[in-house]
Write a protein that holds these residues in place. Structure first.
Motif: not given
Ligand code: ZN
Length: 202
Positions: A36-40, A51-56, A177-178, A190-192
């Motif tokens: 997912m992507t994260l804009d801060v 946040i923008e993410s696949p619903l999955d 992916d921030a 990048s966060l894991r």
């Protein structure tokens, strides 16, 4: 809104303006399950997370729920996201409190479509046809969710990090992916699951 008013409004919001100057980057991401992507955006008195993410990643499926179990998954997801202060824990030095959480997912009928509005409306319309036995979506169609989270902070610019607990709550999400915009500049991280502290200092 006139051009001049708009320009004045953008000047008052330098960080948001900087973010909106990067539409290509923001929209570049592909729909990849597990990411997912994260804009801060760090402003003087607010931390804004988009946040923008696949619903999955949040549900394990990408359509309106069809069973009681699936409806429960959706309501659990909404409850967890509404408690965003447990998913994103800002540096205590910034003295932040959660202000608002807004969700948008056309597939779930959540929120008001703001981007790609006509596309989302078409989906809503299709969903309503379902009782007639017509399918609104092909089985292999993908769907996203957008979540906007705003913290009010006494000293937002003092925030050196945000601890991201999202991986614990939603096991399907394996990478974030921030993109961070602070008064000092913009950068990516990048966060894991094993590296879930989002460093806000360049
Ligand atoms: Zn998908």
């Amino acid at each position: 809104m006139s051009d001049i008013t708009l320009r004045r409004a953008l000047k008052a919001l330098p960080v948001l303006a900087a973010l909106s100057a990067l539409p290509a980057l923001a929209q570049q991401h592909a729909h990849t399950h597990g990411r997912m992507t994260l804009d801060v955006a760090v402003d003087e008195k607010t931390l804004t997370l988009e946040i923008e993410s696949p619903l999955d990643g949040f549900l394990g499926f990408e359509r309106a729920p069809r069973t009681d179990a699936e409806r429960k998954r959706v309501s659990d997801m909404v409850a967890r996201l509404n408690a965003a202060q447990q998913l994103f824990v800002p540096d205590p030095a910034a003295e932040c409190t959660l202000a608002t959480v807004t969700m948008e997912s056309a597939a779930l009928g959540l929120g008001e479509p703001k981007k790609d509005g006509e596309h989302a409306k078409a989906h809503d319309h299709d969903d309503k046809k379902r009782p007639d036995g017509k399918k609104g979506h092909a089985e292999d169609e993908h769907a996203d969710i957008d979540v906007d989270i705003v913290f009010n902070c006494a000293k937002a610019t003092q925030a050196r990090f945000i601890d991201v607990k999202l991986f614990d709550a939603f096991k399907r999400i394996r990478a974030i992916d921030a993109q961070i915009a602070t008064p000092q500049g913009q950068f990516k991280r990048s966060l894991r699951p094993d590296a879930a502290r989002l460093n806000l200092v360049r």
